[in-house]
Design an enzyme around this catalytic site. Structure first.
Site, short mmCIF file in Angstrom:
data_model
loop_
_atom_site.label_atom_id
_atom_site.label_comp_id
_atom_site.label_asym_id
_atom_site.label_seq_id
_atom_site.Cartn_x
_atom_site.Cartn_y
_atom_site.Cartn_z
N GLU A 43 -6.52 6.30 -1.75
CA GLU A 43 -6.56 5.17 -0.81
C GLU A 43 -7.06 3.90 -1.50
O GLU A 43 -6.50 2.83 -1.33
CB GLU A 43 -7.45 5.50 0.39
CG GLU A 43 -6.75 6.32 1.45
CD GLU A 43 -5.43 5.71 1.87
OE1 GLU A 43 -5.41 4.61 2.44
OE2 GLU A 43 -4.39 6.33 1.61
N HIS A 103 0.84 -1.20 0.00
CA HIS A 103 0.00 0.00 0.00
C HIS A 103 0.88 1.26 0.00
O HIS A 103 0.65 2.19 -0.78
CB HIS A 103 -0.91 -0.06 1.24
CG HIS A 103 -1.82 1.12 1.40
ND1 HIS A 103 -3.16 1.07 1.11
CD2 HIS A 103 -1.57 2.38 1.84
CE1 HIS A 103 -3.71 2.25 1.36
NE2 HIS A 103 -2.76 3.07 1.81
N GLU A 104 1.92 1.27 0.84
CA GLU A 104 2.82 2.44 0.90
C GLU A 104 3.59 2.61 -0.41
O GLU A 104 3.75 3.73 -0.91
CB GLU A 104 3.81 2.30 2.06
CG GLU A 104 3.18 2.34 3.44
CD GLU A 104 2.36 3.60 3.66
OE1 GLU A 104 2.71 4.66 3.12
OE2 GLU A 104 1.33 3.51 4.36
N HIS A 158 1.57 4.31 -2.95
CA HIS A 158 1.48 5.77 -2.81
C HIS A 158 2.69 6.46 -3.45
O HIS A 158 2.55 7.54 -4.03
CB HIS A 158 1.39 6.16 -1.34
CG HIS A 158 0.02 6.01 -0.74
ND1 HIS A 158 -1.12 6.44 -1.36
CD2 HIS A 158 -0.37 5.48 0.45
CE1 HIS A 158 -2.17 6.17 -0.58
NE2 HIS A 158 -1.75 5.58 0.52
ZN LIG Z 1 -2.79 5.04 2.14
#
Ligand SMILES: [Zn+2]
Length: 269
Positions: A186, A134-135, A138
């Site tokens: 997100e 997830h990071e 980003h």
């Molecule tokens: Zn996030």
């Protein structure tokens, strides 16, 4: 930087600023990709100067801990969905020694920071890989640089890029701590976490990220501050959306059989 490049960068910034004014939620990235790398390095240097508030666990003292995390990173970025492996490397991961924070964050250029609080809270390498995926999303999808630009403005990022204002880097570090990604970013980071973890080299359940959110939902934060949720707001039906993406991908949701997360946790101070 030569004068022509400066003028081009400025023109690029002005045009981007005008366009991004049309959509406040998703401002356009203003800087060329190399600037993400430079900004990440500048932010990291600043974090090294902030060891009272963001103490980084020494790699010299804990080489096996770092080796373990790098192995996870390389399993994730083996994915063909990673856009900037060559440019960002994804070998820069740092542990922040703070057992009270359940959080992780990424800088532009792919530096990843994870708190000991999160590492100790999690129960499996699959779930950690999900959060790291997830990071990485980003950084790789350039959400982070866009969010910083949204919060701090074009001029400040230009100052940082041109090395004109050291105070600006401090502001970027502070902004990273308070930064709130948009719902669509997100959703995208959750989706890409699943895609990254479904690559053939990954030994992980591809919906590993859901495991972390399920634990938070079922057990609470165990006394820590679930800072992750304030910087990474729930886009809604998060667990179900991650599992739905896994079903769409048809990827393996069986837990890793070769991982030894409890042994890793024992190594942490
Ligand atoms: Zn996030």
């Amino acid at each position: 930087m030569r004068k022509t490049s400066l003028q081009l960068l400025f023109l690029f910034a002005v045009v981007s600023a005008i366009i991004s004014g049309c959509n406040k939620d998703e401002p356009l990235v203003i800087l060329p990709l190399e600037q993400d790398v430079q900004l990440g390095a500048q932010v990291h240097e600043e974090i090294l100067n902030m060891q009272d508030s963001l103490p980084i666990l020494s790699e010299q003292q804990y080489p096996q801990v770092y080796q373990y995390l790098r192995n996870i990173m390389s399993n994730i970025v083996a994915s063909e969905d990673i856009l900037y492996e060559e440019e960002f490397g994804y070998d820069k991961i740092y542990i922040i020694k703070n057992d009270n924070e359940l959080n992780a964050f990424a800088t532009p250029g792919g530096y990843v920071y994870v708190y000991t609080g999160l590492l100790k809270y999690l129960d499996s390498e699959d779930h950690l890989a999900g959060v790291l995926g997830h990071e990485i999303a980003h950084a790789d999808r350039r959400h982070t640089v866009r969010a910083i630009q949204r919060d701090l403005g074009v001029q400040l990022l230009l100052d940082v890029a041109l090395g004109q204002n050291q105070g600006a880097v401090v502001q970027v570090v502070r902004a990273l701590g308070d930064l709130q990604y948009s719902r669509s970013n997100e959703e995208e980071a959750d989706t890409y976490s699943v895609r990254y973890l479904s690559n053939p080299q990954s030994p992980y359940e591809c919906d590993g990220a859901a495991g972390f959110f399920e634990k938070l939902q079922n057990e609470g934060s165990g006394g820590g501050t679930p800072e992750f949720l304030s910087t990474h707001p729930n886009p809604g039906n998060r667990i179900e959306a991650i599992q739905a993406e896994a079903a769409t991908q048809g990827c393996d949701t069986a837990p890793c059989t070769t991982c030894s997360y409890e042994q890793f946790k024992i190594m942490l101070p």
